[in-house]
Design a protein around this motif. Structure first.
Motif, PDB file in Angstrom:
ATOM      1  N   ASP A 170       0.845  -1.183   0.000  1.00  0.00           N
ATOM      2  CA  ASP A 170       0.000   0.000   0.000  1.00  0.00           C
ATOM      3  C   ASP A 170       0.884   1.238   0.000  1.00  0.00           C
ATOM      4  O   ASP A 170       1.755   1.368   0.859  1.00  0.00           O
ATOM      5  N   LEU A 171       0.674   2.122  -0.972  1.00  0.00           N
ATOM      6  CA  LEU A 171       1.548   3.273  -1.128  1.00  0.00           C
ATOM      7  C   LEU A 171       0.702   4.516  -1.378  1.00  0.00           C
ATOM      8  O   LEU A 171      -0.016   4.597  -2.373  1.00  0.00           O
ATOM      9  N   VAL A 172       0.767   5.477  -0.443  1.00  0.00           N
ATOM     10  CA  VAL A 172       0.066   6.753  -0.593  1.00  0.00           C
ATOM     11  C   VAL A 172       1.096   7.799  -1.016  1.00  0.00           C
ATOM     12  O   VAL A 172       2.126   7.959  -0.367  1.00  0.00           O
ATOM     13  N   ILE A 173       0.808   8.504  -2.130  1.00  0.00           N
ATOM     14  CA  ILE A 173       1.751   9.479  -2.667  1.00  0.00           C
ATOM     15  C   ILE A 173       1.047  10.819  -2.832  1.00  0.00           C
ATOM     16  O   ILE A 173       0.007  10.904  -3.497  1.00  0.00           O
ATOM     17  N   THR A 174       1.605  11.853  -2.226  1.00  0.00           N
ATOM     18  CA  THR A 174       1.110  13.206  -2.463  1.00  0.00           C
ATOM     19  C   THR A 174       2.290  14.095  -2.845  1.00  0.00           C
ATOM     20  O   THR A 174       3.448  13.735  -2.620  1.00  0.00           O
TER      21      THR A 174
ATOM     22  N   ASN B  71      -2.996  15.486   2.804  1.00  0.00           N
ATOM     23  CA  ASN B  71      -3.970  14.433   2.516  1.00  0.00           C
ATOM     24  C   ASN B  71      -5.075  15.039   1.659  1.00  0.00           C
ATOM     25  O   ASN B  71      -4.888  16.119   1.088  1.00  0.00           O
ATOM     26  N   SER B  72      -6.222  14.395   1.601  1.00  0.00           N
ATOM     27  CA  SER B  72      -7.294  14.900   0.745  1.00  0.00           C
ATOM     28  C   SER B  72      -7.854  16.247   1.214  1.00  0.00           C
ATOM     29  O   SER B  72      -8.490  16.962   0.431  1.00  0.00           O
ATOM     30  N   PHE B  73      -7.619  16.602   2.466  1.00  0.00           N
ATOM     31  CA  PHE B  73      -8.204  17.809   3.025  1.00  0.00           C
ATOM     32  C   PHE B  73      -7.275  19.024   2.994  1.00  0.00           C
ATOM     33  O   PHE B  73      -7.714  20.150   2.800  1.00  0.00           O
ATOM     34  N   TYR B  74      -5.980  18.788   3.231  1.00  0.00           N
ATOM     35  CA  TYR B  74      -5.077  19.899   3.497  1.00  0.00           C
ATOM     36  C   TYR B  74      -4.032  20.074   2.392  1.00  0.00           C
ATOM     37  O   TYR B  74      -3.243  19.176   2.135  1.00  0.00           O
ATOM     38  N   THR B  75      -4.074  21.252   1.755  1.00  0.00           N
ATOM     39  CA  THR B  75      -3.095  21.605   0.717  1.00  0.00           C
ATOM     40  C   THR B  75      -2.615  23.030   0.985  1.00  0.00           C
ATOM     41  O   THR B  75      -3.429  23.924   1.252  1.00  0.00           O
ATOM     42  N   ASP B  76      -1.316  23.220   0.948  1.00  0.00           N
ATOM     43  CA  ASP B  76      -0.722  24.540   1.176  1.00  0.00           C
ATOM     44  C   ASP B  76      -0.640  25.269  -0.172  1.00  0.00           C
ATOM     45  O   ASP B  76       0.289  25.053  -0.945  1.00  0.00           O
ATOM     46  N   LYS B  77      -1.620  26.124  -0.414  1.00  0.00           N
ATOM     47  CA  LYS B  77      -1.638  26.893  -1.662  1.00  0.00           C
ATOM     48  C   LYS B  77      -1.113  28.300  -1.410  1.00  0.00           C
ATOM     49  O   LYS B  77      -1.506  28.968  -0.459  1.00  0.00           O
ATOM     50  N   GLN B  78      -0.189  28.736  -2.255  1.00  0.00           N
ATOM     51  CA  GLN B  78       0.433  30.071  -2.084  1.00  0.00           C
ATOM     52  C   GLN B  78      -0.361  31.134  -2.850  1.00  0.00           C
ATOM     53  O   GLN B  78      -0.976  30.859  -3.845  1.00  0.00           O
TER      54      GLN B  78
END
Length: 250
Positions: free
Chosen positions: A233-237, A243-250
């Protein structure tokens, strides 16, 4: 040369996987619904990498078509070492009570049933005590997010089916790997938002998302480990996504 079969190979992760494995001298079976595009990719792979490529045009949703096409494989293609179940899609991003039921049906039929149909059709061609299945899931199979409902459900099912395959196929020595990408800049969002370029572009705005080649590299790594080693099992971001909720957008 070893043979890999890749579903949904006309774009995105599937096309990138075909290029990655062909560049490393695998013969390739590519499948997809767009025959002209499929044939162009076949010709390009053979020209660029000097490998054999078999293009099979069908829709993974069609159980009888899947069964008949794989039953009719030419003899020289009847030993398949690796299957990459990549065909899949998201359609719509709507509240549960407002979603289009046709979208739900297509996601279930493609992401879930299609994976099952192709896997069953290919299994007889795996070598004795060997073979490898790589299922392309999603971080949507790890968390459920707002307006993700049935898409998330299908990818949770891919996660569960991968676990079940790993157990049930253990006696045959078959490896099963599930790769769960986060946000990746492919045709995915254009399909999900049905051609709305503004909405699709906004998904990837403000950070560097994964590319299709990143996932192809991961699939290659998983497929080329020693026979006694399996990444289950391999999760890649991307680095900007937790994860599906948190993204650091500039």
């Amino acid at each position: 040369m070893p043979i890999v079969a890749i579903t949904g190979a006309t774009s995105g992760f599937g096309k990138a996987c075909a290029e990655k494995f062909a560049s490393n001298k695998y013969d390739i079976i590519i499948t997809g619904r767009r025959n002209e595009r499929l044939q162009d990719i076949r010709e390009q792979l053979e020209k660029d990498f000097g490998i054999r490529c078999l293009a099979l045009c069908f829709d993974v949703q069609e159980r009888n078509a899947v069964k008949e096409i794989f039953a009719g494989l030419p003899d020289e293609w009847k030993v398949i070492d690796l299957l990459i179940n990549n065909a899949g899609l998201a359609l719509g991003r709507d509240y549960f009570d407002e979603a289009d039921l046709d979208d739900w049906d297509q996601m279930i039929d493609t992401n879930l049933k299609g994976l099952l149909y192709v896997s069953r059709a290919v299994l007889p061609y795996f070598p004795d005590k060997g073979g490898h299945i790589i299922n392309i899931g999603s971080t949507a199979g790890k968390e459920v997010y707002e307006k993700g409902n049935v898409y998330c459900a299908t990818k949770h099912a891919v996660d569960a089916i991968s676990k079940a395959m790993r157990i049930d196929l253990l006696r045959h020595g078959i490896k099963v790997t599930a790769i769960h990408p986060g946000a990746a800049e492919t045709e995915f969002s254009m399909v999900r938002f049905k051609g709305d370029t503004g909405k699709a572009d906004a998904v990837y705005s403000g950070y560097k998302a994964l590319t299709a080649a990143d996932i192809a590299d991961a699939a290659w790594y998983c497929a080329t480990l020693p026979p006694h080693v399996c990444i289950n099992d391999l999760v890649i971001t991307c680095t900007a996504q937790a994860n599906s909720f948190y993204t650091d957008k500039q």
